[in-house]
Write a protein that holds these residues in place. Structure first.
Motif, mmCIF file in Angstrom:
data_model
loop_
_atom_site.group_PDB
_atom_site.id
_atom_site.type_symbol
_atom_site.label_atom_id
_atom_site.label_comp_id
_atom_site.label_asym_id
_atom_site.label_seq_id
_atom_site.Cartn_x
_atom_site.Cartn_y
_atom_site.Cartn_z
ATOM 1 N N VAL A 3 0.800 -1.272 -0.089
ATOM 2 C CA VAL A 3 -0.187 -0.001 0.001
ATOM 3 C C VAL A 3 0.608 1.315 0.125
ATOM 4 O O VAL A 3 1.671 1.488 0.898
ATOM 5 C CB VAL A 3 -1.097 0.119 1.177
ATOM 6 N N ILE A 4 0.449 2.107 -1.028
ATOM 7 C CA ILE A 4 1.136 3.576 -1.103
ATOM 8 C C ILE A 4 0.117 4.411 -0.205
ATOM 9 O O ILE A 4 -1.040 4.552 -0.704
ATOM 10 C CB ILE A 4 1.399 4.063 -2.383
ATOM 11 N N ALA A 5 0.475 4.998 0.746
ATOM 12 C CA ALA A 5 -0.747 5.544 1.825
ATOM 13 C C ALA A 5 -0.417 7.048 1.700
ATOM 14 O O ALA A 5 0.513 7.523 1.544
ATOM 15 C CB ALA A 5 -0.423 5.073 3.389
ATOM 16 N N GLU A 6 -1.577 7.825 1.441
ATOM 17 C CA GLU A 6 -1.539 9.102 0.830
ATOM 18 C C GLU A 6 -2.034 10.112 2.161
ATOM 19 O O GLU A 6 -3.128 9.875 2.721
ATOM 20 C CB GLU A 6 -2.415 9.103 -0.398
ATOM 21 N N VAL A 7 -1.216 11.036 2.122
ATOM 22 C CA VAL A 7 -1.483 12.133 3.041
ATOM 23 C C VAL A 7 -2.180 13.335 2.181
ATOM 24 O O VAL A 7 -1.478 13.852 1.258
ATOM 25 C CB VAL A 7 -0.112 12.703 3.618
ATOM 26 N N LYS A 8 -3.537 13.512 2.512
ATOM 27 C CA LYS A 8 -3.930 14.784 1.608
ATOM 28 C C LYS A 8 -5.273 15.292 2.745
ATOM 29 O O LYS A 8 -5.796 14.467 3.535
ATOM 30 C CB LYS A 8 -4.552 14.343 0.437
ATOM 31 N N ARG A 9 -5.311 16.378 2.503
ATOM 32 C CA ARG A 9 -6.422 17.325 3.236
ATOM 33 C C ARG A 9 -7.721 17.560 2.577
ATOM 34 O O ARG A 9 -8.714 17.740 3.291
ATOM 35 C CB ARG A 9 -5.798 18.863 3.738
ATOM 36 N N ALA A 10 -7.700 17.486 1.376
ATOM 37 C CA ALA A 10 -8.916 17.983 0.303
ATOM 38 C C ALA A 10 -8.513 17.217 -0.872
ATOM 39 O O ALA A 10 -7.463 16.681 -1.352
ATOM 40 C CB ALA A 10 -9.082 19.104 0.360
ATOM 41 N N SER A 11 -9.432 17.328 -1.732
ATOM 42 C CA SER A 11 -9.474 16.922 -3.202
ATOM 43 C C SER A 11 -10.460 17.647 -4.106
ATOM 44 O O SER A 11 -11.621 18.136 -3.334
ATOM 45 C CB SER A 11 -9.470 15.416 -3.448
ATOM 46 N N PRO A 12 -10.235 17.874 -5.494
ATOM 47 C CA PRO A 12 -11.358 18.780 -6.167
ATOM 48 C C PRO A 12 -12.745 18.009 -6.216
ATOM 49 O O PRO A 12 -13.768 18.471 -6.316
ATOM 50 C CB PRO A 12 -10.851 18.741 -7.358
ATOM 51 N N SER A 13 -12.502 16.564 -6.155
ATOM 52 C CA SER A 13 -13.719 15.860 -6.006
ATOM 53 C C SER A 13 -14.449 15.670 -4.921
ATOM 54 O O SER A 13 -15.620 15.749 -4.925
ATOM 55 C CB SER A 13 -13.588 14.470 -6.529
ATOM 56 N N ALA A 14 -13.856 15.612 -3.630
ATOM 57 C CA ALA A 14 -14.458 15.512 -2.553
ATOM 58 C C ALA A 14 -14.556 16.637 -1.563
ATOM 59 O O ALA A 14 -15.394 16.852 -0.533
ATOM 60 C CB ALA A 14 -13.812 14.452 -1.591
ATOM 61 N N GLY A 15 -13.796 17.678 -2.045
ATOM 62 C CA GLY A 15 -13.825 18.838 -1.102
ATOM 63 C C GLY A 15 -12.957 18.562 0.135
ATOM 64 O O GLY A 15 -11.860 17.927 -0.091
ATOM 65 N N ALA A 16 -13.069 19.299 1.264
ATOM 66 C CA ALA A 16 -12.468 19.272 2.356
ATOM 67 C C ALA A 16 -12.734 17.669 2.916
ATOM 68 O O ALA A 16 -13.601 17.309 3.121
ATOM 69 C CB ALA A 16 -12.843 20.305 3.490
ATOM 70 N N ILE A 17 -11.570 17.199 3.197
ATOM 71 C CA ILE A 17 -11.417 15.638 3.774
ATOM 72 C C ILE A 17 -11.099 15.671 5.316
ATOM 73 O O ILE A 17 -11.772 15.202 6.174
ATOM 74 C CB ILE A 17 -10.700 14.807 3.076
ATOM 75 N N ALA A 18 -10.058 16.383 5.541
ATOM 76 C CA ALA A 18 -9.449 16.477 6.754
ATOM 77 C C ALA A 18 -8.492 17.815 7.096
ATOM 78 O O ALA A 18 -7.410 17.644 6.763
ATOM 79 C CB ALA A 18 -8.617 15.358 7.163
ATOM 80 N N ALA A 19 -9.091 18.877 6.937
ATOM 81 C CA ALA A 19 -8.587 20.366 6.923
ATOM 82 C C ALA A 19 -7.371 20.266 7.844
ATOM 83 O O ALA A 19 -6.316 21.129 7.582
ATOM 84 C CB ALA A 19 -9.501 21.160 6.793
ATOM 85 N N GLY A 20 -7.460 19.923 9.067
ATOM 86 C CA GLY A 20 -6.567 20.109 10.033
ATOM 87 C C GLY A 20 -5.462 18.949 10.230
ATOM 88 O O GLY A 20 -4.770 18.943 11.294
#
Length: 259
Positions: free
Chosen positions: A53-70
């Motif tokens: 698994v390549i595990a990803e760090v992200k807070r938002a995406s154009p498709s989902a909007g805010a995922i985990a802003a903080g």
């Protein structure tokens, strides 16, 4: 103009501004002081191997909007590494994903495993940035790059010691990626033009990879059942972001996906 076209136009402006503030020669000199990059390809499975698994760090995406802003990128990355992630993907695009090169550098200082700079790469300057921030690999999106630009970026990445995960979504893009010399191919189950997700994309395209080319199924993997479905189609490497970021216990989910 598609959403991807708009993003790439914005990205070109961003790169031009950063280059004006700090020219290529400064980054090149600083990169020469960096230790050798880690080998992303070696961290991933060949066909028939165990799930990685390549595990990803992200807070938002154009498709989902805010995922985990903080979201704390370092703490999330440490959770992934402790749970056995093969590598970590760090979003460095700000407007679309809430990421930055500072996130990549901070994660590099915190974990020993390979790091993928995930962004909309169109210029060698971004490869230098990735190398300087401690990245070991970059994402190249076939849908966003003409053939000559794709070949040139693959060559430039190799010259800098960076691996390149070349992302495709359809048969023609796969043909272009292989013709350009890609050795790591990611099949994005999300259509970047419509944002629709279909795991069947990986089921169709990954079996078409020639010997010696490793494949990664990207997007849409949320559960162990999704991972088993893709494994049945030969997908032994998964890139997972949103599900892990939303999970109450990302380590536990990561282990489930890899089991």
């Amino acid at each position: 103009m598609t959403v991807l076209d708009g993003i790439m136009a914005r990205k070109a402006d961003e790169v031009a501004a950063r280059r004006a503030a700090r020219p290529d020669r400064e980054l090149e000199a600083a990169c020469r002081e960096r230790p050798p990059a880690r080998d992303l390809a070696a961290a991933l499975s060949a066909p028939g191997g165990p799930v990685r698994v390549i595990a990803e760090v992200k807070r938002a995406s154009p498709s989902a909007g805010a995922i985990a802003a903080g979201l704390d990128a370092v703490e999330q990355a440490r959770r992934y590494a402790a749970a056995g992630a093969a590598a970590i993907s760090v979003l460095t695009d700000g407007p679309g994903f809430g990421g930055s090169l500072d996130d990549l550098a901070a994660v590099r200082a915190a974990v020993p495993i390979p790091l993928l700079r995930k962004d909309f790469v169109l210029d060698r300057y971004q490869l230098l940035e990735a190398r300087l921030a401690g990245g070991d690999a970059v994402l190249l999106i076939v849908a966003a790059l003409p053939d000559e630009a794709l070949r040139r970026l693959l060559e430039d990445a190799a010259a800098l010691g960076l691996a390149a995960l070349v992302e495709v979504h359809e048969e023609r893009e796969l043909e272009r990626a292989l013709a350009a010399g890609a050795r790591l191919v990611g099949v994005n189950n999300r259509d970047l033009r419509t944002f629709a997700v279909d795991l069947a994309q990986s089921e169709r395209l990954l079996p078409r990879l020639p010997p010696g080319v490793k494949g990664v199924a990207e997007s849409g993997v949320r559960t162990a059942a999704d991972a088993r479905r893709l494994r049945a189609a030969g997908a032994v490497n998964l890139l997972v972001g949103e599900a892990l970021v939303r999970a109450a216990d990302p380590g536990a989910l990561l282990r489930e996906l890899a089991s």
